[in-house]
Design a protein around this motif. Structure first.
Motif, PDB file in Angstrom:
ATOM      1  N   ALA A   1       5.471  -0.239  -7.404  1.00 46.76           N
ATOM      2  CA  ALA A   1       6.761  -0.073  -8.080  1.00 46.76           C
ATOM      3  C   ALA A   1       6.568   0.416  -9.511  1.00 46.76           C
ATOM      4  O   ALA A   1       7.322   1.264 -10.003  1.00 46.76           O
ATOM      5  N   MET A   2       5.524  -0.085 -10.188  1.00 49.18           N
ATOM      6  CA  MET A   2       5.260   0.345 -11.565  1.00 49.18           C
ATOM      7  C   MET A   2       4.826   1.807 -11.623  1.00 49.18           C
ATOM      8  O   MET A   2       5.040   2.493 -12.620  1.00 49.18           O
ATOM      9  N   ALA A   3       4.222   2.286 -10.535  1.00 50.31           N
ATOM     10  CA  ALA A   3       3.752   3.675 -10.499  1.00 50.31           C
ATOM     11  C   ALA A   3       4.794   4.625  -9.941  1.00 50.31           C
ATOM     12  O   ALA A   3       4.530   5.833  -9.826  1.00 50.31           O
ATOM     13  N   SER A   4       5.966   4.113  -9.601  1.00 48.63           N
ATOM     14  CA  SER A   4       7.009   4.960  -9.001  1.00 48.63           C
ATOM     15  C   SER A   4       7.364   6.120  -9.925  1.00 48.63           C
ATOM     16  O   SER A   4       7.522   5.949 -11.137  1.00 48.63           O
ATOM     17  N   GLY A   5       7.499   7.270  -9.321  1.00 49.00           N
ATOM     18  CA  GLY A   5       7.820   8.472 -10.092  1.00 49.00           C
ATOM     19  C   GLY A   5       6.594   9.231 -10.541  1.00 49.00           C
ATOM     20  O   GLY A   5       6.709  10.363 -11.019  1.00 49.00           O
ATOM     21  N   TYR A   6       5.406   8.616 -10.397  1.00 49.02           N
ATOM     22  CA  TYR A   6       4.160   9.265 -10.802  1.00 49.02           C
ATOM     23  C   TYR A   6       3.189   9.419  -9.634  1.00 49.02           C
ATOM     24  O   TYR A   6       2.474  10.414  -9.550  1.00 49.02           O
ATOM     25  N   VAL A   7       3.150   8.414  -8.725  1.00 50.17           N
ATOM     26  CA  VAL A   7       2.259   8.496  -7.584  1.00 50.17           C
ATOM     27  C   VAL A   7       2.942   9.273  -6.462  1.00 50.17           C
ATOM     28  O   VAL A   7       4.127   9.106  -6.201  1.00 50.17           O
TER      29      VAL A   7
ATOM     30  N   ALA B   1       3.442  -3.138   4.427  1.00 50.54           N
ATOM     31  CA  ALA B   1       3.381  -1.733   4.805  1.00 50.54           C
ATOM     32  C   ALA B   1       4.759  -1.085   4.779  1.00 50.54           C
ATOM     33  O   ALA B   1       4.922   0.045   4.308  1.00 50.54           O
ATOM     34  N   ALA B   2       5.772  -1.802   5.285  1.00 55.40           N
ATOM     35  CA  ALA B   2       7.131  -1.248   5.328  1.00 55.40           C
ATOM     36  C   ALA B   2       7.665  -1.013   3.920  1.00 55.40           C
ATOM     37  O   ALA B   2       8.212   0.060   3.617  1.00 55.40           O
ATOM     38  N   PHE B   3       7.503  -2.009   3.057  1.00 56.44           N
ATOM     39  CA  PHE B   3       8.019  -1.859   1.694  1.00 56.44           C
ATOM     40  C   PHE B   3       7.207  -0.830   0.907  1.00 56.44           C
ATOM     41  O   PHE B   3       7.755  -0.104   0.071  1.00 56.44           O
ATOM     42  N   ALA B   4       5.905  -0.758   1.187  1.00 56.83           N
ATOM     43  CA  ALA B   4       5.079   0.253   0.517  1.00 56.83           C
ATOM     44  C   ALA B   4       5.517   1.660   0.929  1.00 56.83           C
ATOM     45  O   ALA B   4       5.534   2.585   0.113  1.00 56.83           O
ATOM     46  N   TRP B   5       5.864   1.823   2.204  1.00 57.97           N
ATOM     47  CA  TRP B   5       6.363   3.111   2.701  1.00 57.97           C
ATOM     48  C   TRP B   5       7.648   3.503   1.960  1.00 57.97           C
ATOM     49  O   TRP B   5       7.811   4.650   1.537  1.00 57.97           O
ATOM     50  N   ILE B   6       8.540   2.528   1.827  1.00 54.68           N
ATOM     51  CA  ILE B   6       9.799   2.792   1.121  1.00 54.68           C
ATOM     52  C   ILE B   6       9.529   3.160  -0.341  1.00 54.68           C
ATOM     53  O   ILE B   6      10.096   4.125  -0.875  1.00 54.68           O
ATOM     54  N   LEU B   7       8.637   2.397  -0.986  1.00 48.34           N
ATOM     55  CA  LEU B   7       8.320   2.687  -2.386  1.00 48.34           C
ATOM     56  C   LEU B   7       7.670   4.059  -2.536  1.00 48.34           C
ATOM     57  O   LEU B   7       7.905   4.762  -3.523  1.00 48.34           O
TER      58      LEU B   7
END
Length: 383
Positions: free
Chosen positions: A119-125, A164-170
């Motif tokens: 979540a902290m890396a969202s928008g960059y990863v 895994a599911a939430f990581a996919w969404i993120l």
């Protein structure tokens, strides 16, 4: 982009990246609290030395990542990770697994810290690296968790599926945020370019593309101050197209406009890159020659006069056999004036003298043999 702006932007990026690493340290600190609580309530049993080792490794890693971001060394050591997310996330995979190894009983809680890291890396990863890192995280986790006494892969299925599911969404959210950031960045660049064009249009004469009078006066004042500090000479020249009014009245304003454009282009082609050519008004132009000796300035001005006089006008624009010529009056800093307005006034006086002597010549405000002297009248001339 201006060098200072680029430097400020680079410092801002480093600050943001370092701040993100510092926030990740708070996440590892939260995990420490969870481990201590699990031991306190009897869910885990581990020696203080092992706990110190795990969090010593985490603290050292966070400090190293933070230092690399602050100094910008990460761009040299890891040029493939400009946003500084993939190396920190890989480090997080190792730390979270070490934390879970220390207290397997609370591993189902600790594994969810991976989601916080994503979540902290969202928008960059990017999407695929995020999925790949998640698969690595889960693979390492299952490799040791399924070897615990009384544990099977089926028991680990629910927490793994959840992560895994939430990581996919993120990962999908991160990819969309990256796309939006790219769009915003492109729009910002377009806006910057549009503002730059508008600013340049405000400084230039729309007909000749030479700088306008306002810009001339502002820049000349700055150049005078710069010359005062450096002790270097400065030459200002006022120029007038001989007989332009008659030509304009005879052949029309469109033909006259074309002559002005040709003359301005000839002037710009005759000066150095750092010199300034401006349209003062009507058929009058001004040139500012910086850091130049008077005799060298005389050669430049003669080159301008010759270039304008060599313009060949054809068809409807063909006027007298003499064509278009140029009269030039010049003044030097500091001998002919200590301010921008004084220099312009002395150059204008020299221009008036050049016109009165028949035009098509260069007149300096100084005395004969000393083009930048204080004595007005009878300036050095080329005709």
């Amino acid at each position: 982009m201006d060098v200072r702006v680029e430097q400020d932007e680079e410092r801002r990026r480093r600050s943001i990246q370092a701040r993100q690493i510092a926030f990740s340290g708070l996440g590892h600190l939260t995990a420490l609290v969870i481990l201590l609580l699990s031991r306190h309530v009897g869910l885990a049993s581990f020696p203080d030395l092992a706990l110190a080792g795990v969090f010593g490794f985490a603290a050292a890693g966070v400090a190293a990542l933070y230092g690399l971001a602050r100094t910008g060394l990460h761009r040299i050591l890891f040029p493939w990770d400009p946003h500084w997310v993939y190396v920190p996330l890989t480090f997080t995979v190792a730390v979270v697994n070490l934390q879970m190894l220390l207290a397997p009983a609370v591993r189902w809680v600790l594994i969810h810290s991976w989601l916080a890291a994503l979540a902290m890396a969202s928008g960059y990863v990017r999407f695929l690296p995020a999925v790949g890192l998640t698969a690595t995280m889960i693979g390492v986790y299952l490799a040791w968790a399924t070897r615990l006494p009384g544990t099977t892969a089926v028991q680990e299925f629910i927490p793994v599926l959840n992560v895994a599911a939430f990581a996919w969404i993120l990962a999908m959210v991160s990819e969309r945020m990256r796309a939006r950031r790219r769009e915003v960045r492109e729009l910002a660049e377009q806006l910057r370019e549009a503002n730059q064009r508008l600013a340049e249009l405000a400084l230039r004469d729309p007909l000749t593309d030479a700088f306008n009078r306002r810009y001339l006066e502002e820049q000349l004042a700055l150049e005078v101050e710069r010359s005062q500090r450096s002790g270097k000479s400065l030459v200002v020249a006022m120029m007038d197209l001989d007989g332009f009014k008659h030509y304009n009245d005879t052949h029309g304003h469109l033909a006259g406009d074309h002559v002005l454009r040709l003359a301005a282009a000839a002037m710009r082609a005759s000066v150095r890159r750092g010199d300034l050519v401006a349209r003062y008004g009507g058929d009058e132009f001004a040139v500012v020659l910086t850091d130049i000796a008077p005799q060298d300035a005389l050669q430049v001005l003669e080159r301008i006069r010759s270039a304008v006089g060599s313009l060949r006008l054809t068809g409807r624009e063909a006027g007298s056999s003499r064509g278009i010529t140029l009269s030039v009056g010049a003044a030097c800093f500091p001998k002919d004036g200590g301010t921008a307005q004084e220099l312009l006034r002395r150059a204008d006086e020299a221009l008036y003298r050049a016109k009165s002597l028949g035009g098509n010549r260069v007149e300096f405000a100084g005395a004969p043999g000393d083009p930048c002297g204080r004595t007005p009248g009878n300036g050095l001339a080329f005709a």
